[in-house]
Design a protein around this motif. Structure first.
Motif, short mmCIF file in Angstrom:
data_model
loop_
_atom_site.label_atom_id
_atom_site.label_comp_id
_atom_site.label_asym_id
_atom_site.label_seq_id
_atom_site.Cartn_x
_atom_site.Cartn_y
_atom_site.Cartn_z
N THR A 13 0.86 -1.18 0.00
CA THR A 13 0.00 0.00 0.00
C THR A 13 0.89 1.23 0.00
OG1 THR A 13 -1.69 -1.18 1.28
CG2 THR A 13 -1.86 1.22 1.17
N VAL A 14 0.54 2.22 -0.81
CA VAL A 14 1.35 3.43 -0.96
C VAL A 14 0.57 4.63 -0.44
CG1 VAL A 14 2.61 4.90 -2.57
CG2 VAL A 14 2.50 2.43 -2.96
N ALA A 20 -2.16 10.71 -4.26
CA ALA A 20 -2.17 9.59 -3.31
C ALA A 20 -3.58 9.26 -2.86
CB ALA A 20 -1.32 9.94 -2.09
N SER A 21 -3.82 7.99 -2.58
CA SER A 21 -5.09 7.55 -1.99
C SER A 21 -4.94 7.48 -0.49
CB SER A 21 -5.49 6.18 -2.54
OG SER A 21 -4.49 5.24 -2.27
N SER A 27 -9.12 1.71 -3.56
CA SER A 27 -9.03 0.96 -4.81
C SER A 27 -10.39 0.39 -5.20
CB SER A 27 -8.02 -0.18 -4.67
OG SER A 27 -8.38 -1.06 -3.62
N VAL A 430 5.66 3.62 1.60
CA VAL A 430 5.27 2.31 1.07
C VAL A 430 5.22 1.34 2.25
CG1 VAL A 430 5.83 0.43 -0.50
CG2 VAL A 430 6.41 2.79 -1.12
N ALA A 465 6.90 -2.79 -4.88
CA ALA A 465 6.21 -1.52 -5.14
C ALA A 465 6.57 -0.97 -6.51
CB ALA A 465 6.55 -0.51 -4.05
N SER A 468 4.91 -2.91 -9.30
CA SER A 468 3.49 -2.61 -9.46
C SER A 468 3.26 -1.46 -10.44
CB SER A 468 2.86 -2.25 -8.11
OG SER A 468 3.26 -0.95 -7.69
N ASP A 470 3.36 1.71 -9.69
CA ASP A 470 2.75 2.87 -9.05
C ASP A 470 3.59 4.12 -9.39
OD1 ASP A 470 2.25 4.93 -6.91
OD2 ASP A 470 0.83 3.42 -6.24
N ARG A 472 3.78 7.03 -8.16
CA ARG A 472 4.35 7.77 -7.03
C ARG A 472 5.67 7.15 -6.57
NH1 ARG A 472 -0.83 6.96 -3.45
NH2 ARG A 472 -0.79 5.05 -4.72
#
Length: 501
Positions: A13-14, A20-21, A27, A430, A465, A468, A470, A472
Motif C-alpha cells: 500500500t502506498v 495519493a489515496s 481501490s 510504502v 512496489a 506494481s 505505481d 508515485r
C-alpha cells in the motif's frame, strides 16, 4: 490490509506522493468509479445505435441489401433491427455496470464501517491500557529504566532472543510464542506506544518539556538514560575515526566502495554491510560516498545503519540516541553524520542523498527536517527503512521514500502508523503487510521481528512496489536514483564514538 492471503505484490500500500489515496478501500471505490464511467460510455454508444436506427428508417431501401445477416430461422435481419438490438444490449450492460458499481461502493462502505468500528474499539482499549501503564511507570520513577531502548531495544532485543537467549525453552515453543506476539501486536503497536507515551509524559510534565504524547515521553526516558549512573552520563559529544580495510572483520572494505549504487534498492541493501554481524564493520560505522557524474557534477550518498545497542554504549548508535531523536533533542548520531560530511568536504551545491535503516532512518530524516542542515547542504533525497519518521516534516522539493512493514513494530514506535505519515507530493510511504502474503518467506518474516525489520525485507518491499508500476513510487525512486551512480566513485567509512568514553 487484511483478509489475505494475497499475492506478494498485492500486499503493498502506498501513501503520499502525487495523487495519493488515503485508504485501502480507495481501490474498491476507484473500481466503482470506472464502472460508472463504463456505464456512461455504454449508454452513449446505445444512443448512437438508436440514432443509426432512425437514420436507416428514413433512407429509401435502407432495410434491404445483399449483405443482410440471417436470423435464427434463416430470415434476413434488417440493419435497423440490428441497430435497435445493439442499443438494447448496450443499455442492459450499462445497467449491469451500475449495479456492480453500487455493490462495490456498498461493500467498501460496509467494510470501512465494520473495520473502523472494531479497530477503534480495540485500539481505544489498547491506548487506554497503555496510558495507565505509562502513567504508573512515570509516577513510580521507573519509566526510564523500563523504556530505555523503546525504539532500538525492539530490534536488538529480538536479535538476542533469536540467538538463543530464551531461558532454555524449546526453540519451537519460543518461535511460536514470538510469532504470535509479533502478529498480534502489529495492528495495535502505534496505539500502544501512543498510550504509553501519553501516560509517561503526563506523569513527568517537567522532564517532558510540556509536550504531550510520544515526543514528551521520549524526552523523559532520554533524561533518565543520561542521568542514571549505571547507564552512563556522557554529554561530551562525538568523535569520528576514518576506517581502513584492517578495521573490518574480513580485512577488506565492502566491494561496492568504488562503485555507485545502480538503484535505490542497491543503495539500501548496502546499509546491511555496515552492521557488525552482517558486513563485519565496526560498531557505529557510516559510509559517505562521493560520486562524479558523466557531466563532471559531484553528488554524495550517506549510508546509515540502525541501533546496535539497546542500552547506552560507547557510541551513539544506541537506545539513548533513539529516544533523543524521537524527542527532538540533541543527539550523537546526527552530529556524527554532520561531522562526516564536513570531513568529506561536501560543497554547498553538491546534492546529498541520505539512506538510513532503523535509527539511521530517524537520524537522516531528523537532519533533513532541520532548517540549518538544508541551508548548509543541498539535499538530493531521503530514503528510510523501518524507521519511525511520522513526527518529522521534510521540506518541499526533496524526494522522500519511506519503507515500512507493520510486523516489524519499530516504525510505529513514534505512535504513528504508516497511514498517518505526512503526505505531500514529494513524500511517499510504502507499507507492506507480510502476514497477508502467500509467499512463504513473507509469512515467516511476519512472525519474526528481526526478519520483518531486516534491510532485505524492506528492499523486497521496494522491489514489489516498483514492479506494481505505481507512479508515485517510481517517480520518487527515479528522482533519488539519478544521483547515486557515476563513472567515478569513492567511499570513506567512519566510526563514531562518544567523546567522553
Amino acid at each position: 490490509m487484511s483478509g489475505g492471503p494475497w499475492r506478494p505484490e498485492d500486499t503493498v500500500t502506498v501513501y503520499g506522493g502525487k495523487g495519493a489515496s488515503a485508504v485501502e478501500t480507495a481501490s474498491v471505490r476507484r473500481a466503482a468509479a470506472l464502472l460508472a464511467r463504463a456505464a456512461d460510455d455504454l449508454r452513449a454508444a446505445a444512443l448512437c445505435c438508436l440514432g443509426v436506427s432512425r437514420d436507416l428508417a428514413v433512407v429509401p431501401g435502407g432495410a434491404a441489401g445483399p449483405w443482410e445477416p440471417l436470423g435464427p430461422a434463416g430470415a434476413a435481419l434488417a440493419p435497423q433491427t440490428l441497430a435497435l438490438d445493439a442499443a438494447r444490449h448496450l443499455t442492459d450492460r450499462a445497467d449491469l455496470c451500475d449495479l456492480l458499481g453500487w455493490r462495490l461502493l456498498r461493500a467498501a462502505g460496509l467494510y470501512e464501517e465494520a473495520e473502523s468500528t472494531a479497530e477503534r474499539l480495540v485500539g481505544g482499549l489498547v491506548t487506554a491500557w497503555a496510558f495507565g501503564t505509562g502513567a504508573a511507570f512515570g509516577v513510580l520513577g521507573w519509566a526510564g529504566l523500563a523504556g530505555i531502548g523503546v525504539v532500538g531495544g525492539a530490534e536488538v532485543g529480538a536479535r538476542l532472543v533469536g540467538s538463543g537467549l530464551a531461558g532454555g525453552l524449546p526453540s519451537a515453543l519460543t518461535g511460536r510464542l514470538g510469532s504470535g506476539l509479533t502478529r498480534g501486536l502489529s495492528p495495535y503497536s502505534d496505539e500502544a506506544v501512543t498510550g504509553l507515551g501519553g501516560g509517561v509524559a503526563l506523569a513527568r510534565p517537567g522532564l517532558a518539556g510540556g509536550r504531550p504524547g510520544v515526543e514528551g515521553a521520549a524526552g523523559v526516558l532520554a533524561h533518565v538514560a543520561r542521568e542514571t549512573p549505571l547507564l552512563g552520563n556522557d554529554d561530551a559529544g562525538v568523535r569520528l575515526a576514518r576506517l581502513g580495510p584492517g578495521d573490518f572483520a574480513h580485512g577488506a572494505v565492502p566491494a561496492w566502495s568504488t562503485s555507485g549504487a545502480g538503484s535505490v534498492q542497491e543503495a539500501l541493501a548496502r546499509v546491511d554491510d555496515l552492521y557488525p554481524g552482517t558486513g563485519g564493520a565496526p560498531a557505529a560505522t557510516i559510509a559517505v560516498q562521493r560520486v562524479t557524474g558523466a557531466d563532471g557534477g559531484v553528488s554524495w550518498t550517506v549510508l546509515v545503519p540502525g541501533t546496535q545497542s539497546a542500552l547506552p554504549a560507547d557510541h551513539p548508535w544506541d537506545g539513548r540516541t533513539d529516544l533523543e531523536l524521537v524527542a527532538g533533542q540533541a543527539d550523537g548520531a546526527t552530529a556524527a553524520i554532520e561531522d562526516a560530511l564536513a570531513d568529506s568536504g561536501v560543497g554547498p551545491d553538491e546534492p546529498v542523498t541520505l539512506v538510513g535503516h532503523s535509527l539511521g532512518g530517524i537520524a537522516a530524516a531528523a537532519l533533513v527536517s532541520r532548517a540549518g542542515f538544508t541551508e548548509r547542504y543541498r539535499v538530493g533525497g531521503l530514503v528510510t527503512a523501518g524507521a519511525p519518521t511520522g513526527l518529522l516534516n521534510t521540506p518541499p522539493g526533496v524526494p522522500v521514500l519511506h519503507l515500512e512493514t507493520p510486523e516489524e513494530l519499530v516504525s510505529n514506535t513514534d505512535g504513528r502508523s504508516a497511514a498517518e505519515n505526512p503526505r505531500t507530493r514529494d513524500r511517499v510511504t510504502v507499507v507492506r503487510s507480510l502476514r497477508d502474503s502467500v509467499a512463504v518467506g513473507d509469512r515467516a518474516a511476519s512472525g519474526s521481528l528481526p526478519q520483518a525489520h531486516a534491510v532485505a525485507t524492506h528492499v523486497r518491499t521496494l522491489d514489489l512496489a516498483l514492479a506494481s508500476g505505481d507512479p508515485r513510487v517510481v517517480g520518487a525512486a527515479d528522482r533519488i536514483g539519478a544521483r547515486l551512480t557515476g563513472p567515478e566513485v569513492s567511499t570513506v567509512f567512519y566510526r563514531a564514538e562518544r567523546a567522553g568514553t
